[in-house]
Design an enzyme around this catalytic site. Structure first.
Site, PDB file in Angstrom:
ATOM      1  N   HIS A  42      33.124  49.000  41.645  1.00 39.06           N
ATOM      2  CA  HIS A  42      34.537  49.160  41.311  1.00 39.06           C
ATOM      3  C   HIS A  42      34.668  50.249  40.255  1.00 39.06           C
ATOM      4  O   HIS A  42      34.876  49.978  39.072  1.00 39.06           O
ATOM      5  CB  HIS A  42      35.060  47.823  40.800  1.00 39.06           C
ATOM      6  CG  HIS A  42      36.538  47.673  40.872  1.00 39.06           C
ATOM      7  ND1 HIS A  42      37.240  47.749  42.053  1.00 39.06           N
ATOM      8  CD2 HIS A  42      37.458  47.448  39.908  1.00 39.06           C
ATOM      9  CE1 HIS A  42      38.519  47.563  41.810  1.00 39.06           C
ATOM     10  NE2 HIS A  42      38.686  47.394  40.518  1.00 39.06           N
ATOM     11  N   ASP A  91      31.543  47.530  46.106  1.00 36.39           N
ATOM     12  CA  ASP A  91      32.647  46.916  45.377  1.00 36.39           C
ATOM     13  C   ASP A  91      32.906  45.523  45.939  1.00 36.39           C
ATOM     14  O   ASP A  91      33.388  45.363  47.059  1.00 36.39           O
ATOM     15  CB  ASP A  91      33.903  47.775  45.509  1.00 36.39           C
ATOM     16  CG  ASP A  91      35.020  47.344  44.566  1.00 36.39           C
ATOM     17  OD1 ASP A  91      34.939  46.236  44.011  1.00 36.39           O
ATOM     18  OD2 ASP A  91      35.980  48.128  44.396  1.00 36.39           O
ATOM     19  N   SER A 141      42.046  50.546  41.130  1.00 34.91           N
ATOM     20  CA  SER A 141      42.233  49.107  41.106  1.00 34.91           C
ATOM     21  C   SER A 141      43.716  48.756  41.194  1.00 34.91           C
ATOM     22  O   SER A 141      44.399  49.219  42.092  1.00 34.91           O
ATOM     23  CB  SER A 141      41.565  48.526  39.858  1.00 34.91           C
ATOM     24  OG  SER A 141      41.379  47.136  39.978  1.00 34.91           O
TER      25      SER A 141
END
Length: 662
Positions: free
Chosen positions: A379, A349, A237
């Site tokens: 994610h 995601d 991320s």
């Protein structure tokens, strides 16, 4: 960015080979009389001969080249290092570094309201938000839980987040955490993706090569004389986005990056084709919200002007691409990347959407060595899904690029893709070789101007069909459902039942001749798999029935984990991918142009890239709406969209091309 599993998630397996996943009975690497400790290489890979329990911990404040808080002093970034104790006896090691704005936790910050009173098709009315800021993002609570506490909770040297220390430190690597500017123990301000933030993390890399200065907590100068000067940046991320950023700078010590679920353009995170867009699950978030969220440095006043500037320049009025976004678009400097890149992304995601990996992957082809993993979760971290193979490939990747070991990793297939049944296949390219674009026309239904319409390789007669926007109160899943019934709030176009599997891989594009009359400037297209099936969702869950010890443990961190499995659901349909356009940006994401209500225009925009198989017997559907409740701004209901059928079409990248659809 929400990140689900940057810390260790519990994994498991029935058995593993002891020589690979547990410490072997060999000397610890301590020096004998008059000798310098060395790593041990066996079977083409470094072996776990160093003690995790005895690792040296140190904290360093590194001077950067920027002054983001404008206080007249260069910013510093806080670096926390764990390294084998033998590095104090002459052993020199490379380092795996994870930069992050999250190490000190996050704050509770409300998102922007997204219900708009203004008329988006009338430039004289503007976009006035009728709602106050929304509820605080759940991002802060989730991140705090993953990090194990509030700001300042990282004092214990023995316990380390993640698996790098358990697995890689015993094999002759140091590991490090870096607080990005404006967060944790660093100074400066969180500027979200710009050059100041980039150079802040670069300074930590430069310290390891002697190109930046560092001091310990007592103010004493500290040098990384234990370092080989070879650095890998890895993370998921935001923690994976920072490596992308630093790779564009040409940092001397950086030798490879492993960005997982990472951003390659912040514009494509908070905007889409001229429209203001939310990351999935965080409707109303923007750069100013993110900056406040990660503003955990001690001084809570000095960065307020910087955050106010973000709010002013991000432009939630037009959504146009601008100099502000270009400064946060790493594709602009992708040609400067000179290090090998191992990308990972979840095909489900919707937080950091798949466009982020696909455009970065495409930009780097033929420029640097690249490797790609695509999995069926959202994610999340691949460590949780496939621990044995993930550690094998990552280990060999680092051994090769940081220690120069010829272990064959660069001769293996470059791409691993998880299939719908959770098996994995390898290939040498993505999209898969043999993929060709297939154009399907959006035709009226049987018997004339009827709904649902037909999706066909043949263009039928032109008709005009219309929908009335209700996206402010009705979400996309509801509008996609019951596809065989006419619904005045959407337009649907379906293929017949497929005669064989159809493998979509790449970026679909939609071309629509349409008019708008009302207030909403948005056009939203969704590609849908219609057919009852059990499919992966974005979620994963731990299987506590089996446990594996993959690395060296210490009190409070066993180095053991349970396997994570996919969460599935059985449903009649799945939205495979979708895309958005602000009609006023029909020619250029950087330029807003007036729309004459009721006039037909030709619009073309992209959907999110995907790797997906539509099964034999299922139908491929295209559903058109205006407002997308969970992603776009929400104008008052009632906008009428009229679509010219026949000439409107969708272009799908399909393995085997037209022969796959027939």
């Amino acid at each position: 960015m929400q990140w689900r599993t940057r810390g260790i998630r519990m994994l498991g397996a029935s058995a593993v080979t002891a020589a690979v996943f547990t410490a072997v009975a060999v000397p610890t690497g301590a020096s004998h009389a008059g000798t310098t400790p060395t790593i041990k290489v066996q079977g083409g890979e470094t072996q776990p001969v160093f003690s995790r329990a005895d690792a040296v911990y140190q904290t360093v404040d590194v001077q950067t080249t920027v002054d983001s808080d404008d206080d007249g002093k260069r910013d510093t970034v806080r670096v926390r290092v764990l390294r084998p104790k033998e590095t104090d006896q002459g052993l020199k090691v490379p380092i795996i570094m994870e930069p992050s704005p999250y190490w000190a936790g996050t704050l509770d910050i409300p998102n922007h309201g997204v219900d708009v009173d203004g008329d988006g098709l009338d430039d004289t009315t503007g976009r006035r938000l009728s709602a106050p800021p929304g509820d605080p993002s759940s991002r802060s609570k989730l991140t705090s839980e993953l990090l194990g506490g509030a700001p300042g909770a990282r004092a214990a040297a023995q316990v380390w987040s993640g698996y790098y220390d358990n697995y890689f430190l015993p094999r002759g690597y140091a590991v490090a955490q870096v607080d990005s500017i404006g967060s944790g123990g660093s100074t400066g301000c969180p500027t979200i993706g710009d050059r100041d933030e980039t150079l802040g993390v670069k300074a930590a890399v430069d310290w390891l090569t002697g190109d930046a200065k560092g001091w310990d907590e007592s103010g004493n100068r500290v040098r990384a004389d234990w370092s080989t000067g070879k650095v890998a940046l890895q993370g998921i991320s935001y923690n994976g986005t920072l490596p992308n950023q630093v790779a564009t700078t040409g940092a001397r010590g950086l030798k490879t990056i492993v960005p997982i679920a990472a951003i390659s353009s912040w514009y494509d995170y908070y905007r889409a084709n001229g429209g203001v867009l939310a990351p999935g699950g965080f409707q109303g978030e923007d750069t100013d919200v993110m900056s406040k969220l990660i503003y955990t440095r001690a001084d809570k006043e000095i960065c307020k002007p910087v955050i106010a500037d973000l709010a002013a320049r991000q432009d939630r009025e037009t959504g146009d691409y601008s100099k502000f976004w270009a400064a946060r678009d790493f594709l602009v400097n992708a040609k400067k990347v000179r290090v090998p890149v191992f990308l990972v992304h979840g095909l489900n995601d919707w937080n950091v959407k798949t466009k982020q990996f696909a455009q970065w992957w495409e930009a780097l082809q033929g420029q640097v060595p690249t490797k790609l993993w695509l999995h069926q979760a959202g994610h999340s971290n691949p460590f949780n899904l496939r621990i044995e193979e993930w550690l094998r490939q990552l280990h060999h990747w680092y051994d090769h690029w940081l220690y120069g070991i010829d272990n064959g990793i660069t001769r293996e297939p470059r791409v691993d893709v998880e299939q719908a049944d959770f098996s994995w296949k390898t290939q040498d390219a993505w999209p898969a070789r043999g993929t060709k674009d297939v154009t399907l026309h959006l035709n009226s239904g049987a018997g004339g101007n009827a709904q649902p319409g037909r999706l066909s390789t043949v263009r039928a007669s032109r008709d005009v069909q219309s929908l009335t926007d209700q996206g402010r109160t009705v979400n996309a899943n509801t509008l996609v459902d019951n596809e065989t019934e006419a619904n005045e709030n959407r337009l649907a176009y379906l293929t017949p039942g497929l005669v064989k599997d159809v493998h979509l891989n790449g970026t679909p594009t939609i071309s629509v001749d349409a008019s708008l009359k009302g207030t909403s400037p948005y056009l939203t297209a969704m590609l849908v798999d219609y057919g009852t099936d059990t499919r992966a969702t974005s979620g994963t869950s731990s299987d506590t029935s089996q446990q594996i010890c993959y690395g060296s443990g210490i009190p409070g961190d066993t180095g053991c984990a349970f396997r994570t499995r996919h969460v599935t659901e059985t449903a009649d349909f799945k939205i495979v991918t979708r895309g958005w356009l602000d009609a006023r940006n029909r020619h250029d994401a950087a330029r807003t142009e007036p729309i004459k209500e009721g006039r037909m225009y030709s619009f073309r925009w992209d959907m999110q890239p995907e790797d997906y198989v539509f099964k034999k017997g299922h139908r491929i559907g295209v559903v058109l709406i205006s407002t997308d409740y969970d992603y776009t701004l929400r104008y008052p209901a009632g906008t009428v969209m009229k679509v010219q059928t026949g000439i409107s079409s969708v272009r799908l990248p399909v393995e085997g091309g037209g022969s796959a659809i027939g």
